[in-house]
Design a protein around this motif. Structure first.
Motif, PDB file in Angstrom:
ATOM      1  N   CYS A 192      33.539  29.736  -7.122  1.00  0.00           N
ATOM      2  CA  CYS A 192      32.464  29.683  -5.974  1.00  0.00           C
ATOM      3  C   CYS A 192      33.004  28.890  -4.617  1.00  0.00           C
ATOM      4  CB  CYS A 192      31.022  29.307  -6.445  1.00  0.00           C
ATOM      5  SG  CYS A 192      29.873  28.878  -5.279  1.00  0.00           S
ATOM      6  N   CYS A 195      30.424  25.314  -4.385  1.00  0.00           N
ATOM      7  CA  CYS A 195      30.588  24.076  -5.434  1.00  0.00           C
ATOM      8  C   CYS A 195      32.181  24.236  -5.931  1.00  0.00           C
ATOM      9  CB  CYS A 195      29.690  24.328  -6.603  1.00  0.00           C
ATOM     10  SG  CYS A 195      30.120  25.825  -7.384  1.00  0.00           S
ATOM     11  N   CYS A 214      24.237  24.925  -8.183  1.00  0.00           N
ATOM     12  CA  CYS A 214      24.488  25.502  -7.053  1.00  0.00           C
ATOM     13  C   CYS A 214      23.938  26.651  -6.666  1.00  0.00           C
ATOM     14  CB  CYS A 214      26.255  25.758  -7.026  1.00  0.00           C
ATOM     15  SG  CYS A 214      26.965  26.878  -5.681  1.00  0.00           S
ATOM     16  N   ASN A 216      24.307  28.878  -4.346  1.00  0.00           N
ATOM     17  CA  ASN A 216      25.320  30.070  -4.022  1.00  0.00           C
ATOM     18  C   ASN A 216      25.762  31.022  -5.226  1.00  0.00           C
ATOM     19  OD1 ASN A 216      26.693  31.713  -2.102  1.00  0.00           O
ATOM     20  ND2 ASN A 216      28.620  31.015  -3.079  1.00  0.00           N
ATOM     21  N   CYS A 217      25.907  30.202  -6.395  1.00  0.00           N
ATOM     22  CA  CYS A 217      26.535  31.069  -7.634  1.00  0.00           C
ATOM     23  C   CYS A 217      25.382  30.668  -8.753  1.00  0.00           C
ATOM     24  CB  CYS A 217      27.787  30.511  -8.136  1.00  0.00           C
ATOM     25  SG  CYS A 217      27.765  28.768  -8.528  1.00  0.00           S
TER      26      CYS A 217
HETATM   27 ZN   LIG Z   1      28.618  27.571  -6.893  1.00  0.00          ZN
END
Ligand SMILES: [Zn+2]
Ligand SMILES: [Zn+2]
Length: 394
Positions: A192, A195, A214, A216-217
């Motif tokens: 990712c 992170c 995180c 995003n992931c």
């Molecule tokens: Zn991440």
């Protein structure tokens, strides 16, 4: 389970043995208790299930020479000493702000080194997976699979006689196409970018810093660029499996059957969870059931009740003839011994036949005439005790 709980547990008491018991005595005590409380012998009894767990947990420690030695050592250190008091007194006036989990969490700042890297942490990680101790996660044993609950409806006769049925279970499983990583075959998930693979992001606020998964992931640390067509990138699919389950003769409505190790498989070789099957028994059009006794209601005429008769009635697998003695009242229950539910051990319940005197809605003229003659010959029903009360109001 926290280490505090563990210290409070008396495994010797759980097995009913003395602290000086030999390993043979411990084994014997365990076998006896495990047999008595085994869920297979106590289907649906949650008390027994709890006892079985307690006994098994105790034996997991006391039945192993090394673990037992560590446990004894642990208890002699903490069993009744100041440690326990201070642990309990945390946050109270005079109590030390001290939590046992700090000792065993592994990372808590500058803890007493006696307890890190020694036998105790080994002991903890081998007994408990995913325990409640604080600090960074340490590698633990593979996770046990989850327990699975399901419900099954049995026909009345199948429940009485016992039956083996295929049971289809749907449960989440790992996608076979991508082996759970969610990436299209031939591609790999990538780290990712937010992170950098850590799965957590850190935010500073004054002198504190907060870690959070995180976004995003979703805390995984990797992202999938080309999704697996089978699971659409989730790594999981719904799997169907079929089990043949044996329902013992005499299984009752509402009973919960436990099939050890037939739940979800554990992760990476961990033990499988258990399967719990809740039994519903469909009603029969003729028979009812009370425990191991079958029940049946049989209508008889007034004349049969007065004069007596022999009644041939059905059982589950044949017929039985019952004698109705002259002068039998309505509602009388006749018992056909051994014609009820036959258990695995050969013992059987009874067939309980309730006699129900029916009153015809219509009678022929001849019958009416005969009945009037009969009535003239019969003393009135015994209602004096009621008549006395009625007279009060007239
Ligand atoms: Zn991440
Ligand atoms: Zn997939």
């Amino acid at each position: 389970m926290s280490s505090k709980d563990w210290i409070d547990k008396d495994y010797y008491a759980a097995l009913g043995v003395d602290k000086s018991a030999s390993s043979d005595e411990i084994k014997k005590a365990y076998r006896k208790l495990a047999r008595e409380s085994h869920p297979d012998h106590n289907p649906g009894d949650t008390g027994a299930e709890e006892r079985f767990k307690t006994v098994s947990e105790a034996y997991a420690v006391l039945g192993d020479e090394k673990k037992r030695r560590e446990y004894d050592e642990m208890r002699s250190l903490f069993g009744s000493g100041a440690f326990r008091r201070s642990a309990r007194g945390a946050g109270q006036p005079g109590g030390m702000p001290f939590d046992v989990s700090d000792l065993f969490g592994g990372g808590a700042g500058g803890g007493d080194n006696r307890f890190s890297g020694g036998g105790f942490t080994d002991l903890f990680s081998s007994i408990f997976s995913g325990g409640g101790a604080g600090g960074p996660a340490r590698p633990r044993g593979p996770a046990r699979g989850r327990d699975v609950e399901t419900e099954v409806a049995l026909d009345f006769e199948d429940a009485v006689r016992g039956v083996t049925l295929p049971l289809t279970l749907r449960a989440p499983g790992v996608c076979d196409t991508c082996h759970g990583n969610g990436a299209k075959p031939g591609t790999q998930p990538v780290a990712c970018p937010v992170c950098h693979g850590a799965g957590v992001t850190t935010r500073n606020q004054g002198s504190f810093s907060f870690s959070e998964p995180c976004r995003n992931c979703q805390g995984v640390g990797t992202i999938v660029e080309e999704k697996c067509p089978e699971c659409h990138g989730t790594g999981g699919v719904t799997k169907t499996r079929t089990l043949n389950v044996r329902f013992p003769a005499g299984v009752a409505d509402g009973q919960r059957i436990r099939l050890a190790g037939r739940g979800e498989p554990g992760e990476r070789g961990g033990a499988a969870g258990d399967l719990f099957v809740q039994v519903k028994v469909r009603p029969d059009e003729l028979f009812g059931r009370t425990g191991d006794d079958l029940t049946l209601t049989v209508p008889i005429t007034y004349a049969e009740a007065v004069l007596g008769t022999d009644l041939r009635v059905p059982t589950l697998d044949g017929t039985v003839t019952l004698r109705v003695p002259p002068g039998t009242p309505s509602g009388r229950v006749l018992r056909a011994r051994g014609k009820g539910v036959v258990r695995k051990d050969g013992r059987a319940g009874d067939l309980l036949v309730t006699l129900d005197v029916v009153v015809p809605a219509k009678v022929s003229d001849e019958a009416r005439a005969a009945l009037e003659t009969f009535a003239a010959q019969t003393p009135p029903a015994a209602r004096e005790h009621l008549d006395a009360r009625v007279r009060r109001f007239s």
